[in-house]
Write a protein that holds these residues in place. Sequence first.
Motif, PDB file in Angstrom:
ATOM      1  N   ALA A 100      30.537  52.177  37.078  1.00  0.00           N
ATOM      2  CA  ALA A 100      29.755  53.410  37.063  1.00  0.00           C
ATOM      3  C   ALA A 100      29.386  53.842  35.650  1.00  0.00           C
ATOM      4  O   ALA A 100      28.338  54.458  35.436  1.00  0.00           O
ATOM      5  N   SER A 101      30.235  53.504  34.675  1.00  0.00           N
ATOM      6  CA  SER A 101      30.004  53.935  33.294  1.00  0.00           C
ATOM      7  C   SER A 101      29.138  52.962  32.506  1.00  0.00           C
ATOM      8  O   SER A 101      28.888  53.183  31.318  1.00  0.00           O
ATOM      9  N   GLY A 102      28.694  51.886  33.137  1.00  0.00           N
ATOM     10  CA  GLY A 102      27.825  50.936  32.448  1.00  0.00           C
ATOM     11  C   GLY A 102      28.535  50.025  31.482  1.00  0.00           C
ATOM     12  O   GLY A 102      27.935  49.518  30.533  1.00  0.00           O
ATOM     13  N   VAL A 103      29.836  49.787  31.708  1.00  0.00           N
ATOM     14  CA  VAL A 103      30.623  48.933  30.821  1.00  0.00           C
ATOM     15  C   VAL A 103      30.600  47.495  31.332  1.00  0.00           C
ATOM     16  O   VAL A 103      30.908  47.244  32.499  1.00  0.00           O
ATOM     17  N   ARG A 104      30.248  46.574  30.482  1.00  0.00           N
ATOM     18  CA  ARG A 104      30.339  45.159  30.825  1.00  0.00           C
ATOM     19  C   ARG A 104      31.644  44.603  30.278  1.00  0.00           C
ATOM     20  O   ARG A 104      31.947  44.761  29.096  1.00  0.00           O
ATOM     21  N   VAL A 105      32.414  43.960  31.125  1.00  0.00           N
ATOM     22  CA  VAL A 105      33.722  43.445  30.735  1.00  0.00           C
ATOM     23  C   VAL A 105      33.695  41.929  30.642  1.00  0.00           C
ATOM     24  O   VAL A 105      33.159  41.249  31.525  1.00  0.00           O
ATOM     25  N   ARG A 106      34.250  41.419  29.558  1.00  0.00           N
ATOM     26  CA  ARG A 106      34.469  39.987  29.398  1.00  0.00           C
ATOM     27  C   ARG A 106      35.924  39.770  28.988  1.00  0.00           C
ATOM     28  O   ARG A 106      36.535  40.643  28.375  1.00  0.00           O
ATOM     29  N   PHE A 107      36.453  38.617  29.317  1.00  0.00           N
ATOM     30  CA  PHE A 107      37.796  38.233  28.890  1.00  0.00           C
ATOM     31  C   PHE A 107      37.698  37.002  28.012  1.00  0.00           C
ATOM     32  O   PHE A 107      36.904  36.089  28.295  1.00  0.00           O
ATOM     33  N   ILE A 108      38.481  36.958  26.947  1.00  0.00           N
ATOM     34  CA  ILE A 108      38.576  35.763  26.122  1.00  0.00           C
ATOM     35  C   ILE A 108      40.037  35.338  26.044  1.00  0.00           C
ATOM     36  O   ILE A 108      40.944  36.139  26.243  1.00  0.00           O
ATOM     37  N   GLY A 109      40.241  34.060  25.774  1.00  0.00           N
ATOM     38  CA  GLY A 109      41.581  33.497  25.740  1.00  0.00           C
ATOM     39  C   GLY A 109      41.695  32.364  26.736  1.00  0.00           C
ATOM     40  O   GLY A 109      40.779  32.096  27.527  1.00  0.00           O
ATOM     41  N   MET A 122      40.203  38.782  37.107  1.00  0.00           N
ATOM     42  CA  MET A 122      39.435  38.827  35.868  1.00  0.00           C
ATOM     43  C   MET A 122      38.002  38.353  36.111  1.00  0.00           C
ATOM     44  O   MET A 122      37.036  38.973  35.647  1.00  0.00           O
ATOM     45  N   GLY A 123      37.865  37.249  36.844  1.00  0.00           N
ATOM     46  CA  GLY A 123      36.541  36.725  37.139  1.00  0.00           C
ATOM     47  C   GLY A 123      35.715  37.688  37.968  1.00  0.00           C
ATOM     48  O   GLY A 123      34.502  37.846  37.748  1.00  0.00           O
ATOM     49  N   GLU A 124      36.354  38.356  38.924  1.00  0.00           N
ATOM     50  CA  GLU A 124      35.641  39.321  39.772  1.00  0.00           C
ATOM     51  C   GLU A 124      35.169  40.525  38.961  1.00  0.00           C
ATOM     52  O   GLU A 124      34.056  41.012  39.155  1.00  0.00           O
ATOM     53  N   LEU A 125      36.019  41.001  38.038  1.00  0.00           N
ATOM     54  CA  LEU A 125      35.616  42.139  37.205  1.00  0.00           C
ATOM     55  C   LEU A 125      34.446  41.755  36.302  1.00  0.00           C
ATOM     56  O   LEU A 125      33.508  42.546  36.121  1.00  0.00           O
ATOM     57  N   GLU A 126      34.485  40.564  35.754  1.00  0.00           N
ATOM     58  CA  GLU A 126      33.359  40.102  34.933  1.00  0.00           C
ATOM     59  C   GLU A 126      32.079  40.051  35.766  1.00  0.00           C
ATOM     60  O   GLU A 126      31.004  40.440  35.294  1.00  0.00           O
ATOM     61  N   ALA A 127      32.200  39.579  36.999  1.00  0.00           N
ATOM     62  CA  ALA A 127      31.016  39.431  37.851  1.00  0.00           C
ATOM     63  C   ALA A 127      30.410  40.784  38.231  1.00  0.00           C
ATOM     64  O   ALA A 127      29.188  40.966  38.174  1.00  0.00           O
ATOM     65  N   VAL A 128      31.244  41.743  38.616  1.00  0.00           N
ATOM     66  CA  VAL A 128      30.706  43.022  39.100  1.00  0.00           C
ATOM     67  C   VAL A 128      30.169  43.895  37.964  1.00  0.00           C
ATOM     68  O   VAL A 128      29.409  44.827  38.214  1.00  0.00           O
ATOM     69  N   THR A 129      30.542  43.586  36.724  1.00  0.00           N
ATOM     70  CA  THR A 129      30.018  44.363  35.590  1.00  0.00           C
ATOM     71  C   THR A 129      28.958  43.593  34.807  1.00  0.00           C
ATOM     72  O   THR A 129      28.498  44.067  33.767  1.00  0.00           O
ATOM     73  N   ALA A 130      28.566  42.438  35.295  1.00  0.00           N
ATOM     74  CA  ALA A 130      27.702  41.537  34.516  1.00  0.00           C
ATOM     75  C   ALA A 130      26.339  42.129  34.184  1.00  0.00           C
ATOM     76  O   ALA A 130      25.708  41.724  33.202  1.00  0.00           O
ATOM     77  N   GLN A 131      25.868  43.087  34.979  1.00  0.00           N
ATOM     78  CA  GLN A 131      24.546  43.666  34.731  1.00  0.00           C
ATOM     79  C   GLN A 131      24.614  44.894  33.833  1.00  0.00           C
ATOM     80  O   GLN A 131      23.579  45.470  33.488  1.00  0.00           O
ATOM     81  N   VAL A 135      28.143  49.546  27.186  1.00  0.00           N
ATOM     82  CA  VAL A 135      29.213  49.139  26.289  1.00  0.00           C
ATOM     83  C   VAL A 135      29.661  47.743  26.699  1.00  0.00           C
ATOM     84  O   VAL A 135      29.800  47.469  27.891  1.00  0.00           O
ATOM     85  N   HIS A 136      29.883  46.862  25.725  1.00  0.00           N
ATOM     86  CA  HIS A 136      30.396  45.526  26.003  1.00  0.00           C
ATOM     87  C   HIS A 136      31.870  45.503  25.613  1.00  0.00           C
ATOM     88  O   HIS A 136      32.212  45.488  24.421  1.00  0.00           O
ATOM     89  N   LEU A 137      32.741  45.512  26.616  1.00  0.00           N
ATOM     90  CA  LEU A 137      34.178  45.519  26.392  1.00  0.00           C
ATOM     91  C   LEU A 137      34.723  44.105  26.581  1.00  0.00           C
ATOM     92  O   LEU A 137      34.595  43.526  27.657  1.00  0.00           O
ATOM     93  N   THR A 138      35.335  43.562  25.538  1.00  0.00           N
ATOM     94  CA  THR A 138      35.948  42.238  25.604  1.00  0.00           C
ATOM     95  C   THR A 138      37.452  42.401  25.468  1.00  0.00           C
ATOM     96  O   THR A 138      37.929  43.045  24.533  1.00  0.00           O
ATOM     97  N   ILE A 139      38.180  41.821  26.425  1.00  0.00           N
ATOM     98  CA  ILE A 139      39.634  41.942  26.451  1.00  0.00           C
ATOM     99  C   ILE A 139      40.237  40.570  26.187  1.00  0.00           C
ATOM    100  O   ILE A 139      39.970  39.610  26.912  1.00  0.00           O
ATOM    101  N   ALA A 140      41.045  40.465  25.134  1.00  0.00           N
ATOM    102  CA  ALA A 140      41.669  39.195  24.756  1.00  0.00           C
ATOM    103  C   ALA A 140      43.046  39.106  25.412  1.00  0.00           C
ATOM    104  O   ALA A 140      43.948  39.870  25.078  1.00  0.00           O
TER     105      ALA A 140
END
Length: 246
Positions: A100-109, A122-131, A135-140
Motif C-alpha cells: 500500500a505504501s509503494g515500497v518495492r522489496v528486494r532481498f540480497i544474499g 521472500m520470493g512472494e514479497l518480492e513478487a507482490v511489490t515488484a510494481q 521506495v526501493h527497500l533491499t534487505i540483506a
Amino acid sequence: MAGMPQPKVDLVPGCPRHVAIIMDGNGRWATQRGRPRLYGHHAGARRVREIVESCPQIGVDYLTIFAFSTENWKRTQVEVAGLMNLFRRYIIKETRALVASGVRVRFIGDRLRLDTKLQEMMGELEAVTAQNSRVHLTIAINYGGRDEVARATKRLAADVAAGKLSPEDVDEETLPRYLDTHVLPDPDLVIRTSGEARISNFLLWQSAYSEYEFIDTLWPDFTRDEFQHLCAAFGGRDRRYGGVKA
C-alpha cells in the motif's frame, strides 16, 4: 505504514539517493534493559518501519539494510532461530502495508542456507511489490560482501567457460553485473549505528566511494530526525571521487 499519520518533512537538499544501514546494537539495547537479545531485535524491526516511512519524505529513493550476515550463524542457536522467526513474522505482518505504501522489496544474499518456507516468503514479497517504486527497500539476509563477490565471480567464470564472455572483456564494469545488487545504484551514504567503526563485510564492492557515518546511537533508538540530520549532513560533503576541484 498505510493509514498511519505521516508528518510533513521537507525534502533534504543534496539528499543521498541510496542509503545503506548496518543496523547494529539491538542486543546491547536489550541487555541495557535487562531483557533477552531477541527483545532488542524485535524493537529493531519496529524501527525499520519508521525509517522506511521517512525515506520518501526526506528524498531517499533506495534503502538497503543489513539484517543478517554470513557470520551471524556463529551466534547461539536460540538467537539464530529467533531471528529467522522474526524475518518470517516481519514478512507476514508488513506485506500489506509495504504494498500500500509503494515500497518495492528486494532481498540480497545467499538464500540457499535459509529454510525453504522463508525462501518462498521472500520470493512472494518480492513478487507482490515488484510494481512499486516509491521506495526501493533491499534487505540483506545471509549476506556477506566477500561471499557475494565469490558467487559473482563463479557466475562470471561460468559464462567465460561457456563462451558467453571473452576474458579480454572482463573489467571493473563487468563484475557488478553479476552481483546481487546489479539492479541497484551504489550507495551514496552508509550508516552504522552503535558506536562500532567497521563495515563488517557489507557491500564491499558497491561502497568503494560511499560516504560513511559511524554513530553511537543503538539501532532501536535511531530516529527519523537523526536519519534526516545525517542525510542533510551528506549534502554538505565534497565528493571528488579521487579528483580535485578545478
